[in-house]
Design a protein around this motif. Structure first.
Motif, short mmCIF file in Angstrom:
data_model
loop_
_atom_site.label_atom_id
_atom_site.label_comp_id
_atom_site.label_asym_id
_atom_site.label_seq_id
_atom_site.Cartn_x
_atom_site.Cartn_y
_atom_site.Cartn_z
N ARG A 143 32.46 39.68 41.53
CA ARG A 143 33.28 38.50 41.81
C ARG A 143 33.98 38.06 40.54
O ARG A 143 33.59 38.44 39.44
N GLY A 191 42.82 45.58 34.54
CA GLY A 191 41.66 46.07 35.28
C GLY A 191 40.32 45.59 34.75
O GLY A 191 39.28 46.14 35.14
N LEU A 193 39.34 38.14 43.44
CA LEU A 193 40.60 38.81 43.18
C LEU A 193 41.24 39.24 44.50
O LEU A 193 40.55 39.67 45.43
N THR A 194 42.56 39.13 44.60
CA THR A 194 43.28 39.59 45.78
C THR A 194 43.38 41.12 45.76
O THR A 194 43.11 41.77 44.74
N ARG A 195 43.77 41.68 46.90
CA ARG A 195 43.97 43.14 46.96
C ARG A 195 45.04 43.56 45.96
O ARG A 195 44.93 44.60 45.30
N ARG A 208 43.49 43.74 42.50
CA ARG A 208 42.58 44.87 42.32
C ARG A 208 43.33 46.21 42.29
O ARG A 208 42.92 47.14 41.61
N ASN A 209 44.45 46.29 43.03
CA ASN A 209 45.20 47.54 43.08
C ASN A 209 46.16 47.70 41.92
O ASN A 209 46.56 48.81 41.58
N ILE A 220 43.53 40.75 34.13
CA ILE A 220 43.45 41.21 35.52
C ILE A 220 44.29 42.47 35.72
O ILE A 220 43.83 43.46 36.30
N ASP A 236 37.99 44.60 37.69
CA ASP A 236 38.00 45.43 38.90
C ASP A 236 36.59 45.80 39.37
O ASP A 236 36.33 45.89 40.58
N ASP A 237 35.67 46.03 38.44
CA ASP A 237 34.32 46.47 38.81
C ASP A 237 33.34 45.31 38.95
O ASP A 237 32.18 45.53 39.31
#
Length: 350
Positions: free
Chosen positions: A24, A17, A65-67, A70-71, A14, A20-21
């Motif tokens: 879900r 990344g 995924l939470t923000r 993802r960030n 995670i 990320d794309d």
């Protein structure tokens, strides 16, 4: 694989990344099939990931995924100029690297080696620019000291991270003089309490004229330590004034040290740290004054034990662990109010 191993692998993926794309996060069934484990085992993994702030799970709906997840770029930066001139920072940085790597993070750091404060400030700005371009998820930063305007020097470093909204955790001290407070999280020791402990010990040991050596341009921590010593002196009913109890110079300045001793006649001298106290001891010997003066410092580095200095110990590993957890919390919740976390620094009497 056990649930802990699966959790660590998924966390690393995670933060790197990998998902990320994806529209879900993989389902519990798909993950159980991938790792060859039962669904109850995978449910336990997903619960741990939820507690870690990596996924959101809802009954009857796929995990997301939470923000924060993802960030997160999976990379943290370390900008600590003090590694090249203060003993406490190398072990803190090493422990930060270790605990961050264990948590699945890649850590970026570059050496700053100059003995000139202005050059260190310039190098810190350069490194900050590089880390900001990398879009690191967060940064550990020890602010600049020993320059004329240390606040402006530190803000020049922080500007690179602020531009991209990269969270910053300040190590050891703030970028502004105490009691002011900046908008960044801070992890360090309780310097006022440490100074109070040193001062009280010296009073109990019989000192009646306790003075403090303050180097020009020193970090706000030193001012806090001075204030703690002053509180102990006043608490004991002894006189204190900045004019008569504070020696403002470099510890190797023989002329100023000698003049201060002649005029003020202290029976105890507290320095902002152990290294300054050791240098001051050499100066006292060189000017052939100061016999019987008790010396004290802060940090409990190697020279303190060698010279038998009274000092306060920096909890280095604890500082690194608390700093790491605090920065992760900031990355997950960027809108929290700024936090100050001060750890106790136990008195060491020799």
């Amino acid at each position: 694989m056990g649930h802990a191993e699966i959790f660590e692998q998924l966390r690393r993926e995670i933060l790197a990344g990998k998902f990320d794309d994806a529209p879900r996060f993989p389902s519990e069934t798909a993950l159980a099939r991938r790792f060859g484990v039962s669904r109850p085992t995978m449910s336990r993994v997903l619960l741990d990931m939820k507690r870690e702030g990596l996924v959101v799970t809802r009954k009857g709906a796929p995990s997301m995924l939470t923000r924060f997840a993802r960030n997160a770029t999976g990379t943290l930066g370390i900008v600590v100029p003090g590694v090249c001139y203060a003993e406490i920072f190398s072990p803190i940085v090493e422990e930060l690297q270790r605990v961050a790597a264990h948590g699945g993070w890649r850590v970026l750091t570059e050496a700053i080696r100059s003995d000139k404060p202005t050059v260190r400030a310039r190098e810190a700005r350069r490194i900050a620019y590089l880390f900001a371009k990398e879009r690191v998820s967060g940064v550990f930063f020890q602010p600049i000291e020993f320059v004329a305007d240390y606040t402006a020097a530190s803000r020049a470093v922080l500007a690179h991270f602020d531009k991209y909204g990269i969270p910053v955790l300040l190590l050891d001290y703030d970028i502004v003089p105490s009691p002011e407070r900046s908008s960044y999280d801070l992890v360090g020791i309780d310097n006022v309490s440490a100074g109070l402990a040193i001062g009280r010990h010296l009073v109990r040991a019989g000192a009646r004229k306790i003075c403090f050596l303050q180097r020009p341009g020193a970090a706000p921590t030193v001012t806090d330590r001075l204030h703690g010593v002053a509180l102990a002196v006043l608490e004991a009913g002894l006189p204190w004034s900045h004019r008569h109890n504070v020696l403002r110079c470099e510890p190797e300045d023989r002329r100023r040290v000698s003049r201060f001793l002649t005029v003020e006649r202290p029976d105890a001298l507290v320095s902002g740290n152990d290294v300054a106290a050791a240098t001051l001891k050499g100066t006292l010997e060189a000017v052939k004054k100061g016999t019987g003066i008790r010396l004290a410092g802060f940090d409990d580095v190697a020279v303190a034990a060698q010279l038998g200095l009274t000092t306060c110990r920096q909890p280095l590993d604890d500082l690194a662990h608390v700093a790491y957890q605090t920065l992760l919390q900031r990355i997950k919740a960027p809108h929290l109010p700024p936090r100050t976390i001060l750890l106790p620094a136990p008195l060491v009497v020799r």
